[in-house]
Design a protein around this motif. Structure first.
Motif, PDB file in Angstrom:
ATOM      1  N   GLN A  58     -18.928  -4.061  11.109  1.00  0.00           N
ATOM      2  CA  GLN A  58     -17.609  -3.911  10.509  1.00  0.00           C
ATOM      3  C   GLN A  58     -17.640  -2.726   9.552  1.00  0.00           C
ATOM      4  O   GLN A  58     -18.631  -2.533   8.836  1.00  0.00           O
ATOM      5  CB  GLN A  58     -17.195  -5.167   9.732  1.00  0.00           C
ATOM      6  N   THR A  59     -16.574  -1.932   9.539  1.00  0.00           N
ATOM      7  CA  THR A  59     -16.456  -0.857   8.556  1.00  0.00           C
ATOM      8  C   THR A  59     -15.489  -1.307   7.468  1.00  0.00           C
ATOM      9  O   THR A  59     -14.428  -1.869   7.744  1.00  0.00           O
ATOM     10  CB  THR A  59     -15.948   0.450   9.181  1.00  0.00           C
ATOM     11  N   VAL A  60     -15.883  -1.051   6.220  1.00  0.00           N
ATOM     12  CA  VAL A  60     -15.077  -1.380   5.053  1.00  0.00           C
ATOM     13  C   VAL A  60     -14.721  -0.068   4.370  1.00  0.00           C
ATOM     14  O   VAL A  60     -15.597   0.619   3.836  1.00  0.00           O
ATOM     15  CB  VAL A  60     -15.848  -2.304   4.086  1.00  0.00           C
ATOM     16  N   SER A  61     -13.441   0.301   4.413  1.00  0.00           N
ATOM     17  CA  SER A  61     -12.968   1.538   3.804  1.00  0.00           C
ATOM     18  C   SER A  61     -12.232   1.200   2.518  1.00  0.00           C
ATOM     19  O   SER A  61     -11.267   0.408   2.531  1.00  0.00           O
ATOM     20  CB  SER A  61     -12.036   2.297   4.753  1.00  0.00           C
ATOM     21  N   TRP A  62     -12.658   1.822   1.405  1.00  0.00           N
ATOM     22  CA  TRP A  62     -12.089   1.520   0.090  1.00  0.00           C
ATOM     23  C   TRP A  62     -12.001   2.807  -0.713  1.00  0.00           C
ATOM     24  O   TRP A  62     -13.001   3.503  -0.899  1.00  0.00           O
ATOM     25  CB  TRP A  62     -12.965   0.502  -0.632  1.00  0.00           C
ATOM     26  N   LEU A  63     -10.801   3.133  -1.160  1.00  0.00           N
ATOM     27  CA  LEU A  63     -10.553   4.378  -1.888  1.00  0.00           C
ATOM     28  C   LEU A  63     -10.199   4.108  -3.345  1.00  0.00           C
ATOM     29  O   LEU A  63      -9.542   3.112  -3.670  1.00  0.00           O
ATOM     30  CB  LEU A  63      -9.408   5.159  -1.241  1.00  0.00           C
ATOM     31  N   PHE A  64     -10.635   5.045  -4.202  1.00  0.00           N
ATOM     32  CA  PHE A  64     -10.200   5.081  -5.591  1.00  0.00           C
ATOM     33  C   PHE A  64      -9.124   6.147  -5.794  1.00  0.00           C
ATOM     34  O   PHE A  64      -8.305   6.047  -6.698  1.00  0.00           O
ATOM     35  CB  PHE A  64     -11.382   5.378  -6.517  1.00  0.00           C
ATOM     36  N   GLU A  65      -9.141   7.174  -4.949  1.00  0.00           N
ATOM     37  CA  GLU A  65      -8.180   8.272  -5.058  1.00  0.00           C
ATOM     38  C   GLU A  65      -8.029   8.919  -3.686  1.00  0.00           C
ATOM     39  O   GLU A  65      -8.997   9.045  -2.943  1.00  0.00           O
ATOM     40  CB  GLU A  65      -8.662   9.293  -6.084  1.00  0.00           C
ATOM     41  N   GLY A  66      -6.804   9.369  -3.373  1.00  0.00           N
ATOM     42  CA  GLY A  66      -6.528   9.999  -2.090  1.00  0.00           C
ATOM     43  C   GLY A  66      -5.975   9.003  -1.079  1.00  0.00           C
ATOM     44  O   GLY A  66      -5.881   7.798  -1.334  1.00  0.00           O
ATOM     45  N   THR A  67      -5.624   9.523   0.101  1.00  0.00           N
ATOM     46  CA  THR A  67      -5.107   8.689   1.190  1.00  0.00           C
ATOM     47  C   THR A  67      -5.677   9.195   2.510  1.00  0.00           C
ATOM     48  O   THR A  67      -5.716  10.406   2.745  1.00  0.00           O
ATOM     49  CB  THR A  67      -3.570   8.730   1.254  1.00  0.00           C
ATOM     50  N   ILE A  68      -6.123   8.285   3.369  1.00  0.00           N
ATOM     51  CA  ILE A  68      -6.700   8.620   4.669  1.00  0.00           C
ATOM     52  C   ILE A  68      -5.920   7.902   5.755  1.00  0.00           C
ATOM     53  O   ILE A  68      -5.583   6.717   5.626  1.00  0.00           O
ATOM     54  CB  ILE A  68      -8.200   8.237   4.727  1.00  0.00           C
ATOM     55  N   GLU A  69      -5.641   8.616   6.838  1.00  0.00           N
ATOM     56  CA  GLU A  69      -4.947   8.055   7.990  1.00  0.00           C
ATOM     57  C   GLU A  69      -5.980   7.563   9.004  1.00  0.00           C
ATOM     58  O   GLU A  69      -6.833   8.333   9.453  1.00  0.00           O
ATOM     59  CB  GLU A  69      -4.057   9.120   8.608  1.00  0.00           C
ATOM     60  N   HIS A  70      -5.880   6.299   9.352  1.00  0.00           N
ATOM     61  CA  HIS A  70      -6.814   5.658  10.287  1.00  0.00           C
ATOM     62  C   HIS A  70      -6.110   5.382  11.613  1.00  0.00           C
ATOM     63  O   HIS A  70      -5.000   4.838  11.639  1.00  0.00           O
ATOM     64  CB  HIS A  70      -7.319   4.341   9.685  1.00  0.00           C
ATOM     65  N   ARG A  71      -6.754   5.750  12.713  1.00  0.00           N
ATOM     66  CA  ARG A  71      -6.302   5.386  14.065  1.00  0.00           C
ATOM     67  C   ARG A  71      -7.502   4.835  14.819  1.00  0.00           C
ATOM     68  O   ARG A  71      -8.623   5.348  14.666  1.00  0.00           O
ATOM     69  CB  ARG A  71      -5.736   6.590  14.812  1.00  0.00           C
ATOM     70  N   ASP A  72      -7.278   3.811  15.648  1.00  0.00           N
ATOM     71  CA  ASP A  72      -8.389   3.271  16.417  1.00  0.00           C
ATOM     72  C   ASP A  72      -7.937   2.889  17.823  1.00  0.00           C
ATOM     73  O   ASP A  72      -6.759   2.964  18.174  1.00  0.00           O
ATOM     74  CB  ASP A  72      -9.055   2.102  15.692  1.00  0.00           C
TER      75      ASP A  72
END
Length: 307
Positions: A58-72
């Motif tokens: 499993q991948t766990v994506s967690w941000l403190f700053e910024g924004t990322i677009e995820h597609r799968d």
């Protein structure tokens, strides 16, 4: 207690960036089922990672700053924002892309992997998005529980496949915080910003303190304030081979994962909607294998080695 020092690793893709990696490393490959921890930023950077595969994790994506677009390859199209969890379960195979949004100038966050047990590692792909509540703690501190249960604080609704804990903790200047722990868990305290004392041992930004099983509580103090990620879980006893983006159980299985990805096999599906930059790759090919058989990550008593 063991203090893990990160190493700098270039993260591939069109806009390569340097991350600080604390897991895995020689001497410590797991904390519970957590098997990978990259910590990056704050940095004025953009991310453009073309479709790439995963198996058995499993991948766990967690941000403190910024924004990322995820597609799968499930068809998911979701944004990763600060304070919101994106949890992708590869099961027997998935692929995804990650691209920072045009308005993102600074990226700051963590990318974590969780090993799936043999009972579910060949299961279905899945994706969950969750915005955990901000919970008040003693001493002016706060917590967000990403996954699992922080005793006496909060429990996340997202699905784990082994007993796990993942939480963000923020401590104000002068904080002296004691938390209950699940004594069957081992724990890691990854410091994002600032400095904390864990049992009077100083742990600074980018470092991780590992605590073995048997602890019923954790005391954290910080003179100037800090933000940390608290990871935990029951010791993961299965032997795995982790190579590139694959988690398998044998050399031959990992070779098959690689070959199927590079040959556009059906295992991983396809990511739709990703647009490569001019002259760029539409997907990231798996690199060449080393000229020897891959060996498993093994636990020796309460110590581990990456072989």
């Amino acid at each position: 207690m063991q203090i893990l020092t990160p190493r700098e690793v270039p993260l591939g893709g069109y806009r390569a960036m340097t991350v600080r990696r604390t897991l895995p490393q020689r001497g410590r490959a797991f904390i519970g089922a957590w098997c990978f921890a990259d910590h990056y930023g704050p940095a004025r950077h953009q991310m453009d990672v073309a479709p790439h595969p995963h198996t058995g994790l499993q991948t766990v994506s967690w941000l403190f700053e910024g924004t990322i677009e995820h597609r799968d390859s499930l068809g998911t199209h979701e944004l990763v924002r600060p304070g919101e969890l994106n949890l992708m379960t590869a099961g027997g195979g998935i692929c995804h892309s990650e691209v920072s949004t045009p308005d993102t100038q600074t990226l700051h966050g963590v990318q974590l992997w969780v090993a799936l047990p043999d009972s579910t590692r060949n299961g279905d792909r899945a994706f969950e998005h969750h915005a955990p509540d901000l919970v008040d703690l003693d001493a002016g501190a706060h917590a967000r529980v990403l996954i699992g249960d922080l005793p006496g604080v909060d429990r996340s609704p997202v699905q784990g496949h082994t007993p796990l804990l993942g939480a963000e903790l923020t401590l104000p200047a002068g904080a002296d915080l004691t938390l209950r722990l699940e004594p069957d868990f081992e724990h890691g305290i990854l410091v994002d910003t600032g400095e904390v004392a864990v049992d009077d041992a100083r742990v600074t930004s980018g470092e991780m303190a590992h605590l073995d099983v048997g602890r019923g509580e954790l005391r954290l103090t910080s003179d100037d304030g800090a933000r940390v990620m608290l990871l935990g879980g029951t010791p993961f006893e299965e032997e795995v081979i982790m190579w590139w983006n694959f988690l398998g159980r044998s050399h031959d299985e990992v070779v098959a994962f690689r070959d199927e990805w590079n040959n556009h096999g059906e295992r991983y599906g396809e990511v739709h909607g990703y647009t490569p930059h001019e002259g760029g790759l539409a997907r990231i090919p798996a690199p060449g294998l080393p000229g020897l058989r891959l060996l498993p990550t093994v636990r020796r008593g309460r110590r581990e080695s990456v072989l």
